[in-house]
Design a protein around this motif. Structure first.
Motif, PDB file in Angstrom:
ATOM      1  N   HIS A  57      15.583  13.452  49.025  1.00 19.54           N
ATOM      2  CA  HIS A  57      14.517  13.128  49.966  1.00 19.54           C
ATOM      3  C   HIS A  57      13.422  14.162  49.766  1.00 19.54           C
ATOM      4  CE1 HIS A  57      16.909  10.057  51.913  1.00 19.54           C
ATOM      5  NE2 HIS A  57      17.935  10.897  51.805  1.00 19.54           N
ATOM      6  N   LEU A  58      12.249  13.714  49.323  1.00 22.36           N
ATOM      7  CA  LEU A  58      11.164  14.607  48.941  1.00 22.36           C
ATOM      8  C   LEU A  58      10.173  14.857  50.070  1.00 22.36           C
ATOM      9  CD1 LEU A  58      10.502  13.002  45.445  1.00 22.36           C
ATOM     10  CD2 LEU A  58      12.018  14.917  46.009  1.00 22.36           C
ATOM     11  N   GLY A  59      10.419  14.274  51.228  1.00 26.07           N
ATOM     12  CA  GLY A  59       9.501  14.428  52.359  1.00 26.07           C
ATOM     13  C   GLY A  59       8.504  13.287  52.411  1.00 26.07           C
ATOM     14  N   ASP A  60       7.940  13.075  53.576  1.00 25.12           N
ATOM     15  CA  ASP A  60       6.960  11.993  53.813  1.00 25.12           C
ATOM     16  C   ASP A  60       7.478  10.620  53.396  1.00 25.12           C
ATOM     17  OD1 ASP A  60       5.092  13.758  54.873  1.00 25.12           O
ATOM     18  OD2 ASP A  60       4.202  14.160  52.898  1.00 25.12           O
ATOM     19  N   GLY A  61       8.795  10.409  53.456  1.00 28.00           N
ATOM     20  CA  GLY A  61       9.376   9.110  53.094  1.00 28.00           C
ATOM     21  C   GLY A  61       9.514   8.889  51.602  1.00 28.00           C
ATOM     22  N   HIS A  62       9.220   9.892  50.785  1.00 32.00           N
ATOM     23  CA  HIS A  62       9.352   9.769  49.334  1.00 32.00           C
ATOM     24  C   HIS A  62      10.785  10.115  48.929  1.00 32.00           C
ATOM     25  CE1 HIS A  62       5.121   9.485  49.663  1.00 32.00           C
ATOM     26  NE2 HIS A  62       4.854  10.794  49.634  1.00 32.00           N
ATOM     27  N   THR A  63      11.309   9.355  47.963  1.00 31.48           N
ATOM     28  CA  THR A  63      12.675   9.605  47.496  1.00 31.48           C
ATOM     29  C   THR A  63      12.752   9.528  45.979  1.00 31.48           C
ATOM     30  OG1 THR A  63      13.296   7.273  47.679  1.00 31.48           O
ATOM     31  CG2 THR A  63      13.772   8.681  49.588  1.00 31.48           C
ATOM     32  N   LEU A  64      13.757  10.188  45.463  1.00 31.51           N
ATOM     33  CA  LEU A  64      14.104  10.123  44.050  1.00 31.51           C
ATOM     34  C   LEU A  64      15.594   9.787  44.003  1.00 31.51           C
ATOM     35  CD1 LEU A  64      12.969  10.687  41.169  1.00 31.51           C
ATOM     36  CD2 LEU A  64      13.839  13.018  41.431  1.00 31.51           C
ATOM     37  N   VAL A  65      15.970   8.760  43.239  1.00 34.30           N
ATOM     38  CA  VAL A  65      17.362   8.307  43.192  1.00 34.30           C
ATOM     39  C   VAL A  65      17.823   8.261  41.739  1.00 34.30           C
ATOM     40  CG1 VAL A  65      18.968   6.432  43.739  1.00 34.30           C
ATOM     41  CG2 VAL A  65      17.050   6.907  45.270  1.00 34.30           C
ATOM     42  N   LEU A  66      18.981   8.858  41.488  1.00 37.22           N
ATOM     43  CA  LEU A  66      19.616   8.798  40.176  1.00 37.22           C
ATOM     44  C   LEU A  66      20.958   8.108  40.349  1.00 37.22           C
ATOM     45  CD1 LEU A  66      19.786   9.588  37.161  1.00 37.22           C
ATOM     46  CD2 LEU A  66      20.836  11.741  37.907  1.00 37.22           C
ATOM     47  N   ASP A  67      21.170   7.056  39.572  1.00 37.17           N
ATOM     48  CA  ASP A  67      22.487   6.419  39.611  1.00 37.17           C
ATOM     49  C   ASP A  67      22.907   5.998  38.208  1.00 37.17           C
ATOM     50  OD1 ASP A  67      21.374   3.811  39.126  1.00 37.17           O
ATOM     51  OD2 ASP A  67      21.096   3.532  41.265  1.00 37.17           O
ATOM     52  N   ALA A  68      24.197   5.857  38.059  1.00 41.93           N
ATOM     53  CA  ALA A  68      24.785   5.405  36.803  1.00 41.93           C
ATOM     54  C   ALA A  68      25.881   4.407  37.166  1.00 41.93           C
ATOM     55  CB  ALA A  68      25.368   6.573  36.019  1.00 41.93           C
ATOM     56  N   THR A  69      26.062   3.417  36.323  1.00 43.05           N
ATOM     57  CA  THR A  69      27.079   2.402  36.579  1.00 43.05           C
ATOM     58  C   THR A  69      28.006   2.276  35.376  1.00 43.05           C
ATOM     59  OG1 THR A  69      25.625   1.134  38.022  1.00 43.05           O
ATOM     60  CG2 THR A  69      27.501  -0.042  37.088  1.00 43.05           C
ATOM     61  N   TYR A  70      29.295   2.372  35.661  1.00 46.58           N
ATOM     62  CA  TYR A  70      30.318   2.029  34.676  1.00 46.58           C
ATOM     63  C   TYR A  70      30.782   0.626  35.056  1.00 46.58           C
ATOM     64  CZ  TYR A  70      34.962   1.412  32.778  1.00 46.58           C
ATOM     65  OH  TYR A  70      36.065   0.886  32.161  1.00 46.58           O
ATOM     66  N   GLU A  71      30.799  -0.277  34.076  1.00 51.69           N
ATOM     67  CA  GLU A  71      31.183  -1.662  34.357  1.00 51.69           C
ATOM     68  C   GLU A  71      32.212  -2.125  33.324  1.00 51.69           C
ATOM     69  OE1 GLU A  71      28.890  -5.792  35.517  1.00 51.69           O
ATOM     70  OE2 GLU A  71      27.790  -4.174  34.591  1.00 51.69           O
ATOM     71  N   HIS A  72      33.204  -2.866  33.792  1.00 51.54           N
ATOM     72  CA  HIS A  72      34.252  -3.415  32.930  1.00 51.54           C
ATOM     73  C   HIS A  72      34.281  -4.930  33.097  1.00 51.54           C
ATOM     74  CE1 HIS A  72      38.124  -3.881  30.914  1.00 51.54           C
ATOM     75  NE2 HIS A  72      38.436  -4.699  31.896  1.00 51.54           N
ATOM     76  N   TRP A  73      34.309  -5.643  31.973  1.00 44.62           N
ATOM     77  CA  TRP A  73      34.506  -7.094  31.960  1.00 44.62           C
ATOM     78  C   TRP A  73      35.790  -7.364  31.205  1.00 44.62           C
ATOM     79  CZ3 TRP A  73      29.203  -8.776  29.521  1.00 44.62           C
ATOM     80  CH2 TRP A  73      28.164  -8.445  30.385  1.00 44.62           C
ATOM     81  N   GLY A  74      36.678  -8.141  31.775  1.00 43.06           N
ATOM     82  CA  GLY A  74      37.928  -8.487  31.113  1.00 43.06           C
ATOM     83  C   GLY A  74      37.735  -9.521  30.014  1.00 43.06           C
ATOM     84  N   ARG A  75      38.837  -9.894  29.405  1.00 40.29           N
ATOM     85  CA  ARG A  75      38.825 -10.889  28.325  1.00 40.29           C
ATOM     86  C   ARG A  75      38.121 -12.158  28.795  1.00 40.29           C
ATOM     87  NH1 ARG A  75      41.999 -11.665  23.815  1.00 40.29           N
ATOM     88  NH2 ARG A  75      43.080  -9.758  24.384  1.00 40.29           N
ATOM     89  N   THR A  76      37.289 -12.715  27.914  1.00 41.76           N
ATOM     90  CA  THR A  76      36.509 -13.906  28.238  1.00 41.76           C
ATOM     91  C   THR A  76      36.617 -14.914  27.106  1.00 41.76           C
ATOM     92  OG1 THR A  76      34.922 -12.537  29.458  1.00 41.76           O
ATOM     93  CG2 THR A  76      34.215 -14.754  28.875  1.00 41.76           C
ATOM     94  N   TYR A  77      36.969 -16.142  27.446  1.00 39.75           N
ATOM     95  CA  TYR A  77      36.995 -17.229  26.468  1.00 39.75           C
ATOM     96  C   TYR A  77      35.691 -17.993  26.545  1.00 39.75           C
ATOM     97  CZ  TYR A  77      41.949 -16.313  25.932  1.00 39.75           C
ATOM     98  OH  TYR A  77      43.146 -15.719  25.671  1.00 39.75           O
ATOM     99  N   PHE A  78      35.257 -18.542  25.406  1.00 41.19           N
ATOM    100  CA  PHE A  78      33.999 -19.278  25.363  1.00 41.19           C
ATOM    101  C   PHE A  78      34.173 -20.778  25.195  1.00 41.19           C
ATOM    102  CE2 PHE A  78      32.672 -14.994  23.974  1.00 41.19           C
ATOM    103  CZ  PHE A  78      31.703 -14.755  24.938  1.00 41.19           C
ATOM    104  N   ASP A  79      35.418 -21.238  25.103  1.00 46.38           N
ATOM    105  CA  ASP A  79      35.631 -22.682  24.988  1.00 46.38           C
ATOM    106  C   ASP A  79      36.894 -23.077  25.759  1.00 46.38           C
ATOM    107  OD1 ASP A  79      37.596 -21.658  23.276  1.00 46.38           O
ATOM    108  OD2 ASP A  79      37.288 -23.193  21.757  1.00 46.38           O
ATOM    109  N   THR A  80      37.015 -24.364  26.044  1.00 43.61           N
ATOM    110  CA  THR A  80      38.156 -24.855  26.821  1.00 43.61           C
ATOM    111  C   THR A  80      39.456 -24.792  26.046  1.00 43.61           C
ATOM    112  OG1 THR A  80      37.595 -27.107  26.151  1.00 43.61           O
ATOM    113  CG2 THR A  80      36.808 -26.380  28.311  1.00 43.61           C
ATOM    114  N   ALA A  81      39.388 -24.731  24.700  1.00 44.27           N
ATOM    115  CA  ALA A  81      40.596 -24.645  23.884  1.00 44.27           C
ATOM    116  C   ALA A  81      41.153 -23.221  23.870  1.00 44.27           C
ATOM    117  CB  ALA A  81      40.299 -25.092  22.453  1.00 44.27           C
ATOM    118  N   ASN A  82      40.403 -22.264  24.397  1.00 41.11           N
ATOM    119  CA  ASN A  82      40.768 -20.844  24.334  1.00 41.11           C
ATOM    120  C   ASN A  82      41.032 -20.425  22.889  1.00 41.11           C
ATOM    121  OD1 ASN A  82      42.560 -20.525  27.512  1.00 41.11           O
ATOM    122  ND2 ASN A  82      40.432 -20.878  27.089  1.00 41.11           N
TER     123      ASN A  82
END
Length: 153
Positions: A57-82
């Protein structure tokens, strides 16, 4: 099912986390009943993410935000036959963002896929029986960086 939580372990520090599980299976398919029981295409079985975020919080309603995201996607099939040729193994990503707000104005610098993971965003199976197997493969974007600005009125 999905579970999400937000923890506030210290002032100005938040950690958002979520995990999801989907058992999406084909129950009926008029075109080819032999695919009943296969996993639904384009639906990863597991997803998860963790986003730590720190706000200055920098004062006068000003802010600085740092974030990082770790994301995981499981196995994914692209067709109905797998088809084994049309499956994406589990993936892990890291994204980050630094943003500043000054009254109505917001500015951000961000990076996506910071580990520069190479993967397919889509695979379209045209024939799924070898030896005539054909597919169209679409690569996902590599590591990218960007900036944005916005105003609210």
């Amino acid at each position: 099912g999905e579970l999400e939580t937000v923890a506030l372990p210290a002032p100005n520090f938040a950690v958002r986390a979520g995990v999801g599980y989907t058992n999406a299976r084909i129950e009926r398919l008029a075109d080819d009943p032999s695919y009943v029981g296969h996993r639904a295409p384009y639906v990863p079985n597991v997803t998860a993410s963790v986003t730590p975020s720190y706000t200055w919080h920098l004062g006068d309603g000003h802010t600085l935000v740092l974030d990082a995201t770790y994301e995981h996607w499981g196995r994914t099939y692209f067709d109905t036959a797998n088809s084994p040729q049309a499956v994406r193994d589990p993936l892990n990503f890291i994204d980050a963002r630094l943003s500043a707000s000054f009254g109505a104005w917001s500015f951000g610098l961000w990076g996506k896929n910071l580990t520069d993971k190479i993967y397919n965003s889509d695979v379209i199976v045209i024939f799924n029986q070898p030896p005539i197997f054909t597919q169209a493969v679409y690569k996902a974007p590599p590591r990218i960086f960007g900036a944005d600005a916005s105003i609210q009125w």
